[in-house]
Design an enzyme around this catalytic site. Structure first.
Site, PDB file in Angstrom:
ATOM      1  N   GLY A 358      49.864  39.145  36.847  1.00  0.00           N
ATOM      2  CA  GLY A 358      50.056  40.456  36.241  1.00  0.00           C
ATOM      3  C   GLY A 358      49.732  41.543  37.238  1.00  0.00           C
ATOM      4  N   ALA A 359      48.666  41.316  37.997  1.00  0.00           N
ATOM      5  CA  ALA A 359      48.214  42.290  38.983  1.00  0.00           C
ATOM      6  C   ALA A 359      47.182  41.634  39.893  1.00  0.00           C
ATOM      7  CB  ALA A 359      47.594  43.507  38.297  1.00  0.00           C
ATOM      8  N   ASN A 362      43.319  43.795  45.055  1.00  0.00           N
ATOM      9  CA  ASN A 362      43.044  44.108  46.466  1.00  0.00           C
ATOM     10  C   ASN A 362      42.274  45.421  46.570  1.00  0.00           C
ATOM     11  OD1 ASN A 362      45.043  41.985  47.150  1.00  0.00           O
ATOM     12  ND2 ASN A 362      46.475  43.497  46.361  1.00  0.00           N
ATOM     13  N   GLU A 395      41.763  45.475  36.748  1.00  0.00           N
ATOM     14  CA  GLU A 395      41.779  45.431  38.221  1.00  0.00           C
ATOM     15  C   GLU A 395      40.739  46.381  38.807  1.00  0.00           C
ATOM     16  OE1 GLU A 395      43.356  42.998  39.311  1.00  0.00           O
ATOM     17  OE2 GLU A 395      44.470  42.647  37.458  1.00  0.00           O
ATOM     18  N   HIS A 398      37.314  45.012  38.820  1.00  0.00           N
ATOM     19  CA  HIS A 398      37.141  44.091  39.955  1.00  0.00           C
ATOM     20  C   HIS A 398      36.651  44.804  41.211  1.00  0.00           C
ATOM     21  CE1 HIS A 398      38.439  40.150  38.758  1.00  0.00           C
ATOM     22  NE2 HIS A 398      39.667  40.505  38.424  1.00  0.00           N
TER      23      HIS A 398
END
Ligand SMILES: [Zn+2]
Length: 1071
Positions: A358-359, A362, A395, A398
């Site tokens: 999905g994603a 980084n 994300e 993260h």
């Protein structure tokens, strides 16, 4: 990463196991890394420390057996012989798939093991044109240079490693700088460095190519030689050479400089040095983009503004701002909640047309598939907007949990993904509180995890057995994400309400304010200590628990939480009358006793586990959080007592206590369903619980049970019935063995309890209900035999199918009536206030509607569309007709929230013509989310010839690589199509193509392996699937195949249970 559609002491220099800190053949030198005898042994010409800043080229011993000895290393994990500190990577990528990829990497490292004679690195698919290194002895400025013959480099493709013999031995503490010129190809799969390319809907031509990287988990090694494990953090100086002028180039850090060639045709981009980070977080993106920018002000420092930008293929200009705002608000929320600033100067997010997950988080450059980042509120459905907000929040969480502090290795991935799963709700709640996402946690994550964690073939959160790239890839599963998030949420809620912890009692309201409450939170205070101690480093689960225990003062936290991190499985908490009369509803008083044991999907799972690594006798530390209330009392007279105030239990049995349900009412554990466990009660207690559930929707005032409690109760009673949790000692000749009275919940009791859904207004509860309706339905539905033509028998000829359909229709009729008949039109906004019930609507419809009208938090479109989708599959005539009418009005006239349900119904009921219309609409659609819904609808075909059309179409070029597994998984989970899907997927040519495209792992491969087999319900299919998987090259899908086979066996038991106790009840039940 975010899944498809649908993060010890600091790294130690010397340890044990695969990272032992001593190089081979050099034990003596390791013991005396500075002594003269070792230095003397490195060969002629070595200049010993003392020559300041000299550069000396030396002659080394090389080649032959000496090098192999120095380089002896046959382990999937890297040795801990060197510790990289910084990389300079220069790439010259191609703009075409499979084109050349050349580059140079300079890796600076410290020698961590004395007597180092060889450097082991990861490298996959590269030839080396030059290998040169320099070294500097410890406490010296003397730089010396050596060249390694490329013919001496040992390639070990089995472990994706190369061994570079140094021709001498370096001492611990020396510095080494290794320069490698490498040459390979752009990746042809969606990992490593690859070309993303879509199709322009208007012209049918390919869109401009985009260079993109996907390095998690083990694919940085496909783009440059490096030490590709999370603990080897280093800084990165990235350069991109020969980029065609006019293209945008992005990397983790901002651009430092760009230099055009003399003729102006190509450009070299140089990026600023990164913070220390793991190799899997390195990223570049090169292509044509449109973008939007914004900033947020740091809540921790009002003078600091952080830049945020969103990048997408041209043409998506109106679809960027929603994600930008979600990102700004999520990042500010995380800084505030974690009390740790985002450490980079800017945050970029890029939408990529071909993207496997999905994603991907980084650091500083998050990449997304289009549907996870792009959405224009003017055209998008609520579901697609919510998905963008959630994936962005995931994300960005993260950036702290995963990027700043990283899991020490992939075997405890929940330190990355469990936290990101939990905090995606925190971030989304900050950016888009109208979505009320916390109310979805229970079914999205807790129940989802429990539905896989009752198998024997699951691993614990800290998995001792991750020793291959396939095992690393398969760590990205529901355990790491959903169970990780669920167990962490359980810990959070316990820590912040328990008197055992400092800050306890801060969130003690059973009414359920689910929002994040970091102020005064023991949990968030402990997390801040964890993030601060391990920033720019890695951590283990034990280290996390130690920090939380240390901050909160709760001494037993670490041993208690180890029962969750080191053991797989979900526990069942059982309440039982001491005299054993648990199935007799007339027994209403006595000693009530509490016990626990691991819940199994079926007696087959129990049997498998008995032979396995973890066994049957696991016990967990369980926060009981029990309430006792009299169901007949008014809101004012309710008595709420925590039987075990703020504590938990971890023994096989807990205390017994005197209880009288007639006087004291029900007993219920797991308040708010915050706990990761299931519950079972005696029949008389269930009766009182059920009375309270019914009362909660018919009296004014505060419900006795909130929606989270009702959803937990429904899911528990159905699961306990489905799993036959009450069979502790399966006889190998008959898996359905004796019933243990303590937990007996027959299917009849569970089905009878489902009648409470007649008055149920809450989507949280319905989500659970719809899952079980589908599961039961699929297990009753007829199935073709292996080796047949694959066409499913006519369901109308099979007993029980019609009866269950009638029953499901009965329980759904009020809620479908309350949704009304005007839904689904894009230009007509219908709220509950507008619904006019038909004269024949059941009275429960009016009570549901009244609840909806008084509520302000529910999300009607998402709720209604989910209910409508199931109603259509059950064949509600008015619903099917409405779907047909809406489809014929044109896709643009369909409310996008309903597009998936409408198109699926149209395909299911429309035969060839219906399929063809939806296929044509899919190819013409330009909005990514709608396009995906239309594609997935093709999986709903019911006629064999049409099902085959979907299967063939999926493997054609018309369906992008990132979507093929989604459609195939959808067909395989369609009861009418499962045998045909199996036949198709297991053909040699199809299977080989799928294996080439996806076999290295990822969410798509995992989903395909699991889906293709797990929906079967007979022993014959178990044998067929077992034989196929035994001969197939499953790579990363091995654990998925094991789970699928176990599910089939459990389905066999469930199907038999349904026939024995469910179907007789369904034939005779009374409304
Ligand atoms: Zn993630």
């Amino acid at each position: 990463m975010a899944s498809a559609p649908t993060t010890y002491a600091k790294m130690e220099e010397v340890g044990t196991g695969p990272h032992a800190g001593t190089a081979p053949t050099s034990a003596r030198c390791a013991a005396c890394s500075s002594c003269s005898v070792c230095r003397a042994s490195v060969g002629a010409g070595v200049i010993v420390a003392g020559i300041v800043a000299a550069v000396v080229v030396v002659t080394l011993f090389s080649g032959s057996g000496a090098a192999e000895g120095e380089c002896a290393w046959d382990n999937y994990r890297l040795p801990g012989w060197i510790t990289p500190t910084g990389y300079s990577v220069q790439w010259t990528p191609s703009m075409s798939a499979g084109g050349p990829l050349t580059g140079t990497v300079v890796m600076n490292a410290k020698v961590a093991a004395g007597g180092l004679g060889c450097v082991i690195m990861h490298s996959q698919g590269f030839a080396f044109d030059e290998v040169v290194y320099t070294w500097t002895p410890k406490d010296s400025d003397s730089v010396q240079t050596a060249t390694v013959k490329t013919s001496d480099v040992i390639f070990r493709p089995a472990n994706q490693q190369v061994a570079i013999p140094l021709g001498q031995r370096l001492a611990r503490g020396d510095s080494i700088s290794m320069t490698i010129r490498f040459r390979g190809k752009m990746s042809s799969t969606l990992n490593g460095m690859y070309i993303s390319q879509g199709v322009n809907e208007a012209t049918g031509q390919p869109t401009d190519p985009v260079v993109v990287t996907q390095f998690e988990a083990t694919y940085a090694r496909k783009a440059f030689p490096c030490l590709d494990e999370p603990e080897f953090k280093a800084t990165f100086d990235i350069s991109l050479k020969d980029i065609p002028a006019g293209l945008t180039a992005l990397s983790n850090m901002p651009i430092k400089s760009q230099v055009a060639s003399a003729n102006g045709e190509v450009v070299t981009f140089n990026f600023e040095r990164s913070v220390p980070m793991s190799t899997y977080l390195v990223a570049i993106v090169v292509g044509r983009f449109t973008a939007t920018w914004g900033t947020y002000i740091s809540p921790l420092d009002a003078s600091r503004r952080v830049n945020v930008s969103v990048w997408a293929p041209p043409g998506n200009e109106n679809r960027l701002n929603f994600a930008l705002n979600a990102a700004r608000k999520s990042l500010a929320e995380y800084e505030s909640s974690f009390n740790v600033a985002f450490p980079l100067p800017e945050m970029k997010m890029a939408a990529i047309e071909s993207f496997a997950a999905g994603a991907m988080e980084n650091w500083g450059l998050v990449t997304y598939r289009l549907t996870a980042l792009l959405a224009d509120p003017a055209e998008a459905s609520q579901a697609s907007l919510e998905r963008v907000a959630v994936v962005v929040a995931h994300e960005l969480a993260h950036q702290w949990f995963g990027n700043l502090v990283t899991t020490a290795f992939w075997n405890q991935l929940f330190l990355n993904e469990g936290f990101a799963t939990l905090f995606e709700y925190l971030g989304t709640n900050a950016s888009n509180p109208e979505f009320d996402v916390w109310s979805e946690f229970l079914d999205n994550d807790v129940h989802k995890a429990m539905r896989i964690d009752d198998l024997a073939a699951v691993s614990p959160l800290v998995n001792p057995n991750v020793d291959s790239s396939g095992a690393v890839e398969s760590s990205f599963n529901d355990v790491a994400y959903a169970k990780g998030g669920s167990v962490l949420r359980m810990l959070w809620k316990f820590m912040d309400s328990s008197p055992l912890t400092q800050g306890g009692g801060a969130d003690d309201d059973a009414g359920g304010d689910d929002a994040g409450e970091p102020a005064g939170s023991a949990f968030f205070g402990g997390l801040n200590a964890y993030l601060t101690r391990y920033q720019y480093s890695v951590a283990t689960a034990d280290q996390l628990f130690y920090e939380l225990a240390d901050f909160s003062g709760w001494d037993d936290l670490a041993p208690n939480m180890a029962t969750w991190s080191k053991q797989p499985g979900v526990p069942l908490v059982m309440f039982a009358w001491e005299n054993g009369d648990n199935t007799d509803p007339s027994v209403t008083s006595g000693n009530l006793c509490i016990s626990q044991r691991r819940l199994w999907r079926s007696p087959y799972s129990r049997q498998l586990a008995g032979d396995g690594e973890f066994g049957n006798d696991q016990l967990y530390w369980i926060p009981l959080d029990i309430t006792m209330r009299h169901p007949k009392g008014s809101a004012a007279r309710k008595v709420a007592t925590r039987l075990v105030n703020g504590g938990g239990f971890s023994n096989a049995t807990y205390t017994c206590f005197a209880h009288d349900t007639l006087v004291q009412g029900f007993v219920k554990a797991n308040a708010n369903s915050y706990g990761y466990y299931r519950t079972a009660y005696p029949a008389s207690v269930w009766t009182d619980i059920r009375a309270a559930v019914n009362a909660s929707t018919t009296t004014d005032g505060e419900p006795i049970f909130g929606a989270q409690d009702r959803a937990g109760l429904l899911d528990d009673i159905l699961t306990v019935a489905e799993t036959q949790a009450d069979a502790p000692d399966p006889d190998s000749s008959s898996l359905r063995a004796s019933v243990e009275p303590a937990t007996s919940t027959s299917f009849a009791t569970a089905l009878d309890y489902m009648k409470t859904l007649r008055t149920e207004p809450e989507y949280t509860v319905w989500r659970s209900a719809l899952t079980h309706i589908s599961r039961i339905s699929a297990n009753i539905y007829p199935q073709a035999t292996p080796g047949s033509n694959g066409n499913a028998p006519d369901p109308s000829t099979v007993p029980c199918v019609g009866e269950f359909n009638d029953y499901a229709t009965y329980i759904m009729t009020p809620v479908v009536a309350a949704i009304g008949s005007m839904w689904g039109n894009a230009s007509v906004s219908v709220s509950a206030k507008d619904v006019v019930l038909p004269a024949d609507a059941p009275p429960e419809a009016a009570s549901i509607l009244a609840r909806w009208r008084s509520s302000s938090t529910v999300d009607p479109a998402v709720r209604d569309a989910a209910i409508i989708g199931t109603a259509a599959s059950l064949g509600f005539p008015t619903v099917v007709q409405r779907c047909n009418d809406l489809w014929r009005s044109g896709v643009k006239n369909i409310d996008p929230n309903y597009l998936g349900a409408v198109a699926s119904s149209y395909v299911a009921n429309g035969g060839y013509n219906g399929w063809e219309e939806v296929r044509a609409a899919y190819e013409a659609e330009s909005e990514a989310y709608s396009k995906n819904l239309l594609l997935r609808a093709l999986a709903s075909a019911t006629e064999p010839a049409v099902i085959k059309m979907t299967l063939n179409y999926t493997m054609s070029a018309a369906v992008d690589q990132q979507d093929k597994t989604t459609v195939l998984s959808g067909v395989a989970s369609n009861p009418a199509a499962r045998a045909l899907a199996w036949k198709f997927i297991t053909q040699d040519d199809v299977w080989n193509e799928l294996e080439d495209l996806y076999g290295s792992g990822g969410f798509g491969w995992s989903s395909l392996i699991k889906s293709m087999a797990s929906h079967f319900v007979t022993d014959a299919w178990f044998n067929e699937a077992t034989a196929f998987f035994k001969g197939a090259d499953l790579d990363a899908g091995a654990s998925d195949a094991a789970q699928a086979l176990e599910i089939v066996k459990s389905n066999v038991v469930l199907r038999q249970t349904l026939q024995d106790t469910g179907c007789p009840w369904l034939a005779t039940w009374d409304a």
